[in-house]
Enzyme design. Structure first.
Site, PDB file in Angstrom:
ATOM      1  CD  GLU A   6      16.229 -10.612   2.787  1.00 15.91           C
ATOM      2  OE1 GLU A   6      16.996 -10.245   1.882  1.00 15.91           O
ATOM      3  OE2 GLU A   6      15.407  -9.860   3.334  1.00 15.91           O
ATOM      4  CD  GLN A  14      19.027  -6.815   2.535  1.00 21.59           C
ATOM      5  OE1 GLN A  14      18.090  -6.919   3.311  1.00 21.59           O
ATOM      6  NE2 GLN A  14      19.219  -7.669   1.548  1.00 21.59           N
ATOM      7  N   GLY A  15      21.608  -2.277   2.668  1.00 20.15           N
ATOM      8  CA  GLY A  15      21.321  -1.119   1.814  1.00 20.15           C
ATOM      9  C   GLY A  15      21.102  -1.514   0.366  1.00 20.15           C
ATOM     10  CE1 TYR A  16      22.073  -6.097  -0.889  1.00 20.50           C
ATOM     11  CE2 TYR A  16      20.309  -7.442  -1.799  1.00 20.50           C
ATOM     12  CZ  TYR A  16      21.601  -7.327  -1.345  1.00 20.50           C
ATOM     13  OH  TYR A  16      22.403  -8.427  -1.361  1.00 20.50           O
ATOM     14  CB  SER A  17      14.968  -1.146  -1.074  1.00 19.84           C
ATOM     15  OG  SER A  17      14.760  -2.525  -0.982  1.00 19.84           O
ATOM     16  CB  SER A  48      15.389  -3.651   8.500  1.00 18.87           C
ATOM     17  OG  SER A  48      14.259  -3.861   7.697  1.00 18.87           O
ATOM     18  CB  SER A 100       6.622  -8.792  -3.672  1.00 16.82           C
ATOM     19  OG  SER A 100       6.775  -9.052  -5.046  1.00 16.82           O
ATOM     20  CG  ASN A 101       3.147 -13.455  -1.634  1.00 18.92           C
ATOM     21  OD1 ASN A 101       4.131 -13.647  -0.930  1.00 18.92           O
ATOM     22  ND2 ASN A 101       1.921 -13.799  -1.271  1.00 18.92           N
TER      23      ASN A 101
HETATM   24  C1  LIG Z   1       9.302  -4.606   6.685  1.00 19.72           C
HETATM   25  C2  LIG Z   1      10.244  -4.383   5.533  1.00 19.72           C
HETATM   26  C3  LIG Z   1      11.593  -4.375   5.752  1.00 19.72           C
HETATM   27  C4  LIG Z   1      12.472  -4.142   4.701  1.00 19.72           C
HETATM   28  N1  LIG Z   1      13.817  -4.098   4.970  1.00 19.72           N
HETATM   29  C5  LIG Z   1      14.676  -3.811   3.963  1.00 19.72           C
HETATM   30  C6  LIG Z   1      16.082  -3.667   4.228  1.00 19.72           C
HETATM   31  O1  LIG Z   1      16.554  -3.823   5.369  1.00 19.72           O
HETATM   32  N2  LIG Z   1      16.902  -3.339   3.210  1.00 19.72           N
HETATM   33  C7  LIG Z   1      16.453  -3.161   1.942  1.00 19.72           C
HETATM   34  O2  LIG Z   1      17.266  -2.902   1.054  1.00 19.72           O
HETATM   35  N3  LIG Z   1      15.121  -3.295   1.647  1.00 19.72           N
HETATM   36  C8  LIG Z   1      14.236  -3.602   2.630  1.00 19.72           C
HETATM   37  N4  LIG Z   1      12.882  -3.703   2.366  1.00 19.72           N
HETATM   38  C9  LIG Z   1      12.425  -3.412   1.009  1.00 19.72           C
HETATM   39  C10 LIG Z   1      11.936  -4.623   0.234  1.00 19.72           C
HETATM   40  O3  LIG Z   1      12.999  -5.420  -0.191  1.00 19.72           O
HETATM   41  C11 LIG Z   1      11.107  -4.076  -0.950  1.00 19.72           C
HETATM   42  O4  LIG Z   1       9.945  -3.478  -0.395  1.00 19.72           O
HETATM   43  C12 LIG Z   1      10.715  -5.163  -1.921  1.00 19.72           C
HETATM   44  O5  LIG Z   1      11.842  -5.622  -2.611  1.00 19.72           O
HETATM   45  C13 LIG Z   1       9.679  -4.649  -2.942  1.00 19.72           C
HETATM   46  O6  LIG Z   1      10.113  -3.498  -3.563  1.00 19.72           O
HETATM   47  P1  LIG Z   1       9.225  -2.171  -3.604  1.00 19.72           P
HETATM   48  O7  LIG Z   1       8.717  -1.895  -2.227  1.00 19.72           O
HETATM   49  O8  LIG Z   1      10.012  -1.109  -4.286  1.00 19.72           O
HETATM   50  O9  LIG Z   1       7.950  -2.542  -4.469  1.00 19.72           O
HETATM   51  P2  LIG Z   1       7.904  -2.631  -6.058  1.00 19.72           P
HETATM   52  O10 LIG Z   1       9.062  -3.408  -6.565  1.00 19.72           O
HETATM   53  O11 LIG Z   1       7.689  -1.265  -6.600  1.00 19.72           O
HETATM   54  O12 LIG Z   1       6.616  -3.505  -6.265  1.00 19.72           O
HETATM   55  C14 LIG Z   1       5.274  -2.960  -6.250  1.00 19.72           C
HETATM   56  C15 LIG Z   1       4.308  -4.063  -6.613  1.00 19.72           C
HETATM   57  O13 LIG Z   1       4.580  -4.532  -7.953  1.00 19.72           O
HETATM   58  C16 LIG Z   1       4.803  -5.942  -7.947  1.00 19.72           C
HETATM   59  N5  LIG Z   1       5.861  -6.289  -8.935  1.00 19.72           N
HETATM   60  C17 LIG Z   1       7.043  -5.663  -9.085  1.00 19.72           C
HETATM   61  N6  LIG Z   1       7.769  -6.279 -10.042  1.00 19.72           N
HETATM   62  C18 LIG Z   1       7.020  -7.311 -10.514  1.00 19.72           C
HETATM   63  C19 LIG Z   1       7.230  -8.313 -11.502  1.00 19.72           C
HETATM   64  N7  LIG Z   1       8.366  -8.371 -12.180  1.00 19.72           N
HETATM   65  N8  LIG Z   1       6.239  -9.219 -11.689  1.00 19.72           N
HETATM   66  C20 LIG Z   1       5.082  -9.161 -10.966  1.00 19.72           C
HETATM   67  N9  LIG Z   1       4.832  -8.232 -10.029  1.00 19.72           N
HETATM   68  C21 LIG Z   1       5.783  -7.315  -9.785  1.00 19.72           C
HETATM   69  C22 LIG Z   1       5.267  -6.264  -6.539  1.00 19.72           C
HETATM   70  O14 LIG Z   1       4.991  -7.597  -6.208  1.00 19.72           O
HETATM   71  C23 LIG Z   1       4.424  -5.293  -5.722  1.00 19.72           C
HETATM   72  O15 LIG Z   1       3.147  -5.822  -5.499  1.00 19.72           O
HETATM   73  C24 LIG Z   1      11.980  -3.944   3.393  1.00 19.72           C
HETATM   74  C25 LIG Z   1      10.604  -3.967   3.162  1.00 19.72           C
HETATM   75  C26 LIG Z   1       9.734  -4.174   4.209  1.00 19.72           C
HETATM   76  C27 LIG Z   1       8.265  -4.180   3.917  1.00 19.72           C
END
Ligand SMILES: Cc1cc2nc3c(=O)[nH]c(=O)nc-3n(C[C@H](O)[C@H](O)[C@H](O)COP(=O)(O)OP(=O)(O)OC[C@H]3O[C@@H](n4cnc5c(N)ncnc54)[C@H](O)[C@@H]3O)c2cc1C
Length: 392
Positions: free
Chosen positions: A249, A131-134, A166, A372-373
């Site tokens: 998901e 999955q190429g999102y992040s 992943s 995220s939560n």
């Molecule tokens: C084990 C694992 C597997 C993963 N696999 C994939 C994958 O296969 N493909 C893929 O594309 N991605 C994947 N991800 C990425 C995952 O989707 C992102 O980590 C997630 O969406 C959070 O984005 P970020 O890490 O950039 O954190 P950020 O978005 O930068 O968030 C940082 C902090 O700010 C908080 N925050 C952000 N926005 C808000 C808001 N609007 N209101 C309140 N709080 C907020 C968040 O809750 C967090 O605590 C994976 C992540 C993990 C940990």
């Protein structure tokens, strides 16, 4: 509300239980319990063979409609399938992204040609997806995606960086959210492209995680190419498709995990009994709270199923991700406290202690991936409680 399983449901349970018992006692016996979170590298080729064996017997894609090669199980029956899978300690699935995310997305949004080309190899366990999102600047704020795709004749040319991808080291294909109209407002200039991973313009670099393994990766696209027909949904209409994938998901794919959680909690409780940790009154309370939380999770799942069969997620369903992720992270912490000094005793870990160590480390990620939560709470606030939208 009816929380019981029907006789038909129980027949599915008996069938899958028998198949798993037969196959996990034979050739695939060494794979039992392998390949879970933090253990993804283990026995990968064996698990690929297992995926194909599941496919040949009709036990992949069990929730997909029959006309797309699935087994057409109801949500309750899917839950039973996942429960039995966990009960048998069957190996971690290598085809989970294709089966749980891309497949349902293509069934909902793909063309006939895309469905014919891509669904059968997922059902057979032959093609793996990621999955190429992040991206470094697009996580929770996914619409910030900067990876570009530009048309060149009959192809799209993709350039940019994804992160946390992943299983990318093993994937044959990636569904990539790309910017195809840089002038349009953020959400409106994105497209959802299917890109082959094994080509010169794709560079996968594993990220070593706190578990010591590399479940996720950086993926660099530098002039990677894909066919013009590989856009799912409309060009510049990728946001809608991407949100569809996210709903899958957070939905049915997590239904049966409570049995796996139950295995973990039982193991922790047993260790607490043996090493005396259960004599501590606070630890006893935490064990009891974990046990109760698991029952609450199960009843909430059952009531969600009985309320929604076939429909969009109900209000009950919206709390699922937040509840299980928080519960599971706390279970990892409890495991470490129950183990006491053994939790940090390095190389002398016995096998089960190592598994709990991995549980603790990997569950730190549960409250991040798949939304995220904090983001889940925003969703509950806005969609379940009807609170005013978060300011942009
Ligand atoms: C084990 C694992 C597997 C993963 N696999 C994939 C994958 O296969 N493909 C893929 O594309 N991605 C994947 N991800 C990425 C995952 O989707 C992102 O980590 C997630 O969406 C959070 O984005 P970020 O890490 O950039 O954190 P950020 O978005 O930068 O968030 C940082 C902090 O700010 C908080 N925050 C952000 N926005 C808000 C808001 N609007 N209101 C309140 N709080 C907020 C968040 O809750 C967090 O605590 C994976 C992540 C993990 C940990």
């Amino acid at each position: 509300m009816d929380l019981r399983f029907t006789a038909e449901d129980e027949a599915v349970r008996a069938e899958i239980r028998q198949w798993l018992t037969e196959h996990l006692d034979g050739e695939f016996a060494p794979l039992r319990g392998r390949g879970g979170p933090g253990d993804e590298h283990e026995a990968f080729e064996g698990r690929r063979a297992w995926e194909r064996a599941l496919g040949a017997a009709g036990w992949t894609c069990v929730g997909w409609p029959k006309e797309h090669g699935g087994r057409g199980l109801t949500l309750a029956q899917q839950m039973i399938f996942y429960e039995e899978y966990a009960r048998a300690r069957a190996p971690g699935r290598v085809g989970i992204v294709g089966e749980g995310l891309l497949g349902p997305t293509l069934i909902a949004f793909g063309t006939d040609a895309q469905q014919r080309r891509f669904l059968p190899p997922i059902v057979r366990g032959e093609e793996l997806w990621c999955q190429g999102y992040s991206e470094p600047n697009a996580g929770s704020d996914l619409a910030n995606v900067a990876t570009r795709a530009v048309r060149d004749g009959d192809e799209w040319v993709v350039t940019g960086q994804k992160v946390w991808t992943s299983l990318a080291t093993w994937a044959d294909w990636c569904f990539v959210l790309c910017r195809t109209d840089p002038e349009a407002p953020k959400h409106r200039g994105l497209s959802y492209l299917l890109v082959p991973m094994r080509q010169p313009g794709v560079d996968v670099r594993p990220i070593v995680q706190v578990t010591g393994t590399s479940e996720f990766n950086e993926v660099f696209f530098d002039g990677a190419r894909t066919d013009a027909a590989s856009v799912v949904g409309d060009v510049n209409g990728g946001w809608k498709v991407a949100m569809g994938t996210l709903a899958f998901e957070r939905g049915a794919s997590t239904l049966g995990q409570q049995l796996a959680f139950d295995n973990e909690l039982r193991q922790i409780t047993e260790i607490a009994r043996q090493n005396g940790a259960a004599n501590d009154p606070v630890t006893r309370q935490r064990l009891a709270r974990a046990w109760s939380g698991l029952r609450i999770m199960r009843f909430n799942t059952l009531r969600t199923l009985s309320a929604m069969e076939g429909d969009a997620l109900s209000r009950e369903g919206m709390i699922t991700k937040l509840y299980w992720a928080t519960w599971h992270r706390e279970l990892g912490e409890l495991a470490m406290d129950v183990l006491g000094p053994d939790a940090i005793a390095g190389e002398v870990w016995a096998d089960d202690v190592g598994a709990l160590q991995r549980l603790f480390l990997f569950t730190r990620a549960d409250t991040i991936y798949g939304g995220s939560n904090q983001v889940q709470r925003n969703i509950i606030g806005e969609r379940a409680l009807g609170l005013p939208r978060e300011p942009a």
